[in-house]
Scaffold this motif. Structure first.
Motif, PDB file in Angstrom:
ATOM      1  N   CYS A  45      -6.755   6.284   1.123  1.00 36.68           N
ATOM      2  CA  CYS A  45      -8.208   6.491   1.254  1.00 36.68           C
ATOM      3  C   CYS A  45      -8.532   7.950   1.592  1.00 36.68           C
ATOM      4  O   CYS A  45      -9.676   8.381   1.454  1.00 36.68           O
ATOM      5  CB  CYS A  45      -8.765   5.575   2.338  1.00 36.68           C
ATOM      6  SG  CYS A  45      -7.851   5.714   3.896  1.00 36.68           S
ATOM      7  N   GLY A 105      -8.924  -1.193   3.539  1.00 38.06           N
ATOM      8  CA  GLY A 105      -7.590  -1.022   4.126  1.00 38.06           C
ATOM      9  C   GLY A 105      -7.494  -1.528   5.545  1.00 38.06           C
ATOM     10  O   GLY A 105      -6.479  -2.087   5.945  1.00 38.06           O
ATOM     11  N   ALA A 121     -11.028   2.956   3.033  1.00 38.99           N
ATOM     12  CA  ALA A 121     -10.439   2.527   4.312  1.00 38.99           C
ATOM     13  C   ALA A 121     -11.098   1.262   4.843  1.00 38.99           C
ATOM     14  O   ALA A 121     -10.487   0.521   5.618  1.00 38.99           O
ATOM     15  CB  ALA A 121     -10.554   3.641   5.340  1.00 38.99           C
ATOM     16  N   HIS A 123     -10.350   4.363  -3.439  1.00 42.29           N
ATOM     17  CA  HIS A 123      -9.519   3.855  -2.337  1.00 42.29           C
ATOM     18  C   HIS A 123     -10.366   3.931  -1.074  1.00 42.29           C
ATOM     19  O   HIS A 123     -10.846   5.008  -0.713  1.00 42.29           O
ATOM     20  CB  HIS A 123      -8.258   4.713  -2.164  1.00 42.29           C
ATOM     21  CG  HIS A 123      -7.333   4.657  -3.340  1.00 42.29           C
ATOM     22  ND1 HIS A 123      -6.022   4.247  -3.249  1.00 42.29           N
ATOM     23  CD2 HIS A 123      -7.531   4.958  -4.648  1.00 42.29           C
ATOM     24  CE1 HIS A 123      -5.459   4.295  -4.449  1.00 42.29           C
ATOM     25  NE2 HIS A 123      -6.357   4.733  -5.316  1.00 42.29           N
ATOM     26  N   ASP A 137       0.494   4.824   2.104  1.00 43.43           N
ATOM     27  CA  ASP A 137      -0.255   5.143   3.327  1.00 43.43           C
ATOM     28  C   ASP A 137      -1.466   6.039   3.079  1.00 43.43           C
ATOM     29  O   ASP A 137      -1.371   7.053   2.376  1.00 43.43           O
ATOM     30  CB  ASP A 137       0.661   5.842   4.337  1.00 43.43           C
ATOM     31  CG  ASP A 137       1.594   4.868   5.008  1.00 43.43           C
ATOM     32  OD1 ASP A 137       1.269   3.668   5.091  1.00 43.43           O
ATOM     33  OD2 ASP A 137       2.671   5.308   5.449  1.00 43.43           O
ATOM     34  N   SER A 166      -4.253  -3.052  -0.793  1.00 43.86           N
ATOM     35  CA  SER A 166      -4.822  -2.742   0.520  1.00 43.86           C
ATOM     36  C   SER A 166      -6.024  -1.824   0.444  1.00 43.86           C
ATOM     37  O   SER A 166      -6.958  -1.970   1.230  1.00 43.86           O
ATOM     38  CB  SER A 166      -3.777  -2.055   1.409  1.00 43.86           C
ATOM     39  OG  SER A 166      -2.817  -2.969   1.795  1.00 43.86           O
ATOM     40  N   TYR A 167      -5.976  -0.838  -0.456  1.00 42.60           N
ATOM     41  CA  TYR A 167      -7.006   0.208  -0.418  1.00 42.60           C
ATOM     42  C   TYR A 167      -7.893   0.293  -1.651  1.00 42.60           C
ATOM     43  O   TYR A 167      -8.986   0.852  -1.567  1.00 42.60           O
ATOM     44  CB  TYR A 167      -6.338   1.576  -0.242  1.00 42.60           C
ATOM     45  CG  TYR A 167      -5.865   1.865   1.153  1.00 42.60           C
ATOM     46  CD1 TYR A 167      -6.775   2.124   2.170  1.00 42.60           C
ATOM     47  CD2 TYR A 167      -4.505   1.898   1.459  1.00 42.60           C
ATOM     48  CE1 TYR A 167      -6.349   2.402   3.460  1.00 42.60           C
ATOM     49  CE2 TYR A 167      -4.061   2.172   2.746  1.00 42.60           C
ATOM     50  CZ  TYR A 167      -4.989   2.424   3.741  1.00 42.60           C
ATOM     51  OH  TYR A 167      -4.568   2.692   5.013  1.00 42.60           O
ATOM     52  N   SER A 182      -3.461   0.096  -4.983  1.00 38.37           N
ATOM     53  CA  SER A 182      -2.851  -0.909  -4.109  1.00 38.37           C
ATOM     54  C   SER A 182      -3.888  -1.920  -3.659  1.00 38.37           C
ATOM     55  O   SER A 182      -5.074  -1.616  -3.547  1.00 38.37           O
ATOM     56  CB  SER A 182      -2.246  -0.243  -2.876  1.00 38.37           C
ATOM     57  OG  SER A 182      -3.267   0.135  -1.978  1.00 38.37           O
ATOM     58  N   HIS A 212       0.831  -1.210   0.000  1.00 32.88           N
ATOM     59  CA  HIS A 212       0.000   0.000   0.000  1.00 32.88           C
ATOM     60  C   HIS A 212       0.859   1.250   0.000  1.00 32.88           C
ATOM     61  O   HIS A 212       2.051   1.216   0.309  1.00 32.88           O
ATOM     62  CB  HIS A 212      -0.902   0.035   1.246  1.00 32.88           C
ATOM     63  CG  HIS A 212      -0.136   0.163   2.526  1.00 32.88           C
ATOM     64  ND1 HIS A 212       0.616  -0.857   3.060  1.00 32.88           N
ATOM     65  CD2 HIS A 212       0.024   1.218   3.372  1.00 32.88           C
ATOM     66  CE1 HIS A 212       1.195  -0.463   4.173  1.00 32.88           C
ATOM     67  NE2 HIS A 212       0.864   0.810   4.381  1.00 32.88           N
TER      68      HIS A 212
END
Ligand code: SIN
Length: 282
Positions: free
Chosen positions: A119, A173, A170, A168, A116, A208-209, A206, A114
């Motif tokens: 989001c 995430g 959260a 993106h 940072d 993650s998000y 990414s 990810h």
């Protein structure tokens, strides 16, 4: 060629600092500065250059306190306080996020690739992570160069991705972790972003998000994202940092991704992170 580059070792001597590369593509260990004290203008100017050249820079043996941590971050901008990290704020220091894992942990922050807080509508420019306690071995952080990942795409793929935006979120995430007081933002950003100072393009989605590329069929979005998530993980784009107590990593979130490797359970890995204000990606 950078000034005073030793072609054999890759070390670069600026005037005040020395930068030892981790890999040819990214990462540099800085020596010659003491982050427990205010820095000179020359040191700050050279650290800006080192970050621009190496994308992530590292420091060893820097037993900093919270005020030192914030002062260092402020050389690069104001401090980003992410609404979603509120439950982990250090007592009395909302700018500082506690990063802690031990034998009771059921997850660690940032385990999957990810950038940072992507989001957030204006994600942080960079993050400064200080660890005072680390496992005897393991617990590395891997970083990937998103300029290199973009450059390696075919011209046809670059053209295809140009102008696309992605969501993106959260909720993705944070993987369903919602302690009291946690805000879960969602934002739309370009799939390919342009770095505001270098002018270079990099991949900005990414695993993650990023939930979805907008304006194209869902199956196409899924296939493209799966391709990009896999593409950015190539070892050729990466460096990996092995922590020691009182090490610091400072990465540029606008052109890198990272992954915290949780291979040390049930050992303790602990420290603090400060993030620096950024702009809306374009
Ligand atoms: C993070 O994603 O900020 C955490 C990185 C780490 O713990 O190595």
């Amino acid at each position: 060629m950078a000034d005073n580059l030793d072609e054999g070792t890759g070390m670069t001597d600026y005037s005040a600092i020395t930068v030892t590369p981790l890999t040819p593509g990214m990462g540099g260990v800085i020596s010659g500065v003491d982050l427990t004290r205010p820095l000179s203008n020359l040191e700050v100017e050279e650290l800006h250059r080192a970050l621009e050249d190496r994308l992530v820079i590292f420091f060893r043996d820097q037993p900093i306190g919270h005020e030192d941590h914030k002062r260092f971050a402020n050389y690069f901008g104001g401090i980003h306080i992410a609404p979603s990290t509120k439950p982990w704020q250090a007592p009395g220091h909302p700018e500082i996020t506690v990063m802690h894992a031990d034998g009771d942990s059921t997850f660690v922050a940032g385990e999957h690739w990810h950038s940072d807080m992507s989001c957030d509508p204006e994600p942080p420019l960079g993050s400064v992570l200080y660890l005072h306690t680390v496992p005897p071995y393991g617990g590395d952080t891997a970083f990937a160069n998103m300029y290199a990942a973009y450059d390696a795409l075919s011209d046809r793929m670059k053209a295809h991705l140009e102008g696309l935006t992605a969501v993106h979120d959260a909720v993705l995430g944070f993987g369903g972790i919602t302690p009291e007081g946690m805000v879960l933002p969602r934002s739309s950003h370009p799939v390919i972003r342009t770095h505001p100072t270098s002018g270079r393009k990099g991949i900005y989605v990414s695993k993650s998000y990023t939930t979805r590329i907008e304006g194209i069929p869902e199956a196409e979005s899924e296939a493209l994202l799966a391709y990009l998530f896999d593409h950015i993980k190539q070892p050729l784009f990466q460096c990996r940092f092995s922590w020691a107590p009182h090490s610091i990593a400072f990465w540029d979130n606008r052109c890198t991704q990272h992954s915290a490797i949780w291979d040390y359970f049930p050992q303790v890995r602990s420290g603090y992170r400060v993030q620096i204000l950024g702009d809306a990606p374009f």
